[in-house]
Design a protein around this motif. Sequence first.
Motif, mmCIF file in Angstrom:
data_model
loop_
_atom_site.group_PDB
_atom_site.id
_atom_site.type_symbol
_atom_site.label_atom_id
_atom_site.label_comp_id
_atom_site.label_asym_id
_atom_site.label_seq_id
_atom_site.Cartn_x
_atom_site.Cartn_y
_atom_site.Cartn_z
ATOM 1 N N LEU A 89 0.822 -1.216 0.000
ATOM 2 C CA LEU A 89 0.000 0.000 0.000
ATOM 3 C C LEU A 89 0.857 1.268 0.000
ATOM 4 C CD1 LEU A 89 -2.856 -1.042 2.465
ATOM 5 C CD2 LEU A 89 -3.008 -0.815 -0.031
ATOM 6 N N VAL A 90 2.003 1.223 0.681
ATOM 7 C CA VAL A 90 2.838 2.436 0.774
ATOM 8 C C VAL A 90 3.753 2.575 -0.441
ATOM 9 C CG1 VAL A 90 4.589 3.658 2.139
ATOM 10 C CG2 VAL A 90 2.749 2.413 3.297
ATOM 11 N N ASN A 91 4.334 1.478 -0.886
ATOM 12 C CA ASN A 91 5.373 1.594 -1.924
ATOM 13 C C ASN A 91 4.884 1.388 -3.354
ATOM 14 O OD1 ASN A 91 7.200 1.974 0.164
ATOM 15 N ND2 ASN A 91 7.645 -0.216 0.324
ATOM 16 N N ASP A 92 3.822 0.624 -3.526
ATOM 17 C CA ASP A 92 3.429 0.253 -4.889
ATOM 18 C C ASP A 92 2.090 0.811 -5.346
ATOM 19 O OD1 ASP A 92 5.741 -1.318 -4.927
ATOM 20 O OD2 ASP A 92 4.682 -3.002 -4.013
ATOM 21 N N ALA A 93 1.181 1.045 -4.392
ATOM 22 C CA ALA A 93 -0.167 1.454 -4.799
ATOM 23 C C ALA A 93 -0.144 2.851 -5.411
ATOM 24 C CB ALA A 93 -1.104 1.414 -3.595
ATOM 25 N N VAL A 94 -0.889 3.019 -6.499
ATOM 26 C CA VAL A 94 -0.998 4.330 -7.144
ATOM 27 C C VAL A 94 -2.468 4.618 -7.430
ATOM 28 C CG1 VAL A 94 1.304 4.316 -8.220
ATOM 29 C CG2 VAL A 94 -0.641 3.308 -9.437
#
Lengths: 246, 93
Positions: A89-94
């Motif tokens: 959720l923090v590094n990949d979600a856009v």
Amino acid sequence: MARAATLPRLTWQSATLTQVRRESSTASTLRLDVAGWPGHRAGQHVDVRLTAADGYTAVRPYSLASAAGSGLVEITVATTPGGEVSTYLVNDAVAGNHVEVRGPLGSWFVWDVSDPDPVQLVAGGSGVVPLMSMLRTHGSAGHPAPMRLLYSVSDPEQVLYADEVEQLAHAATVLHTRHSPPGTARPPGRVTPAEVEEHTLPATSRPSVFVCGPTGFVEAMLTVLTGLGHDPERIRAERYGERSSP
Amino acid sequence: MSEPGVVPRHLDGNAAAGALAELFGTDITGAMGTCTACGNRAAMAETHAYVDGPGVVLRCHACDSVLMRWATSRRTTWLEMSGLRSIEITVAP
Ligand SMILES: Cc1cc2nc3c(=O)[nH]c(=O)nc-3n(C[C@H](O)[C@H](O)[C@H](O)COP(=O)(O)OP(=O)(O)OC[C@H]3O[C@@H](n4cnc5c(N)ncnc54)[C@H](O)[C@@H]3O)c2cc1C
Ligand SMILES: [Zn+2]
């Protein structure tokens, strides 16, 4: 059908990420668009479900950060190193991605503007998220009773909502456990009972107290607060577990 | 203060809100449960929750007895709650 509107939503619903904001070096706020969102109470959370291509699912609870009544569905996620859901959720979600949510959930760890009493909030790490919803709800209602925040966080880079916390001025105290900002007199370390006493509303003012954070932090604070004379019946806690961001 | 070196593994009933709502059809974290073993009465949110096994276990925060445990597979839910003497669920008006 006023009654139907108050029924809890138990089903998983598709949600679209409409905005991702960096909140700290390791945390982001995600705004979700959920069709027919019924609104939430400050302190509630949603369960977020991710499904991999092979059908494997993972479910984690995340507190709502946005104010009750704002119509916004926002969660703030801090990464747990190696954590399955939080790192995604923090590094990949856009923006444009889809997740599933179930909620709003929780009818006990909630604060409503109808509560006339003073409120003391005690946060450890990402445990500040539901308490920020309470602060925002309190602020936008112009609520007359004092609401104070004691926020324990590992270092200045991890402080969530730094600008808003600063604007709270003396209604908020931030104490650092691992690194203090340059120029502060207090050496980094765990919050002591004396500091809790110094920086929180006195038990004699009979505040409602909300404590949230990693389990060890919550247990320690419950012991300190009851030791300071707070009525256990007036203290509500929410434990994030030990692997949540400290 | 908690014992140094002992890492508490539990969450609390708040973490199980969604799973409980699936069982009861409504949010019961604010419902008051009474422990069969010790008679302690507390909100379901105050129970200690263990969610990292195959199912969910809720224990009394006063005496540590198991109040409820359940496991769900795709088609079946197995629920045991003999440790919970009673539960008072108030539905919002
Ligand atoms: C009520 C509640 C609200 C929370 N709100 C926030 C928040 O606002 N922001 C935030 O950053 N974190 C929050 N957390 C923590 C969050 O839910 C995750 O535990 C954290 O993000 C780590 O998940 P992970 O998949 O990255 O890590 P993982 O290492 O994959 O898992 C970390 C831990 O989560 C536990 N876990 C697994 N499944 C569940 C489940 N269904 N429910 C609860 N725990 C489970 C595991 O036992 C493990 O110890 C909250 C936790 C709770 C209980
Ligand atoms: Zn008991």
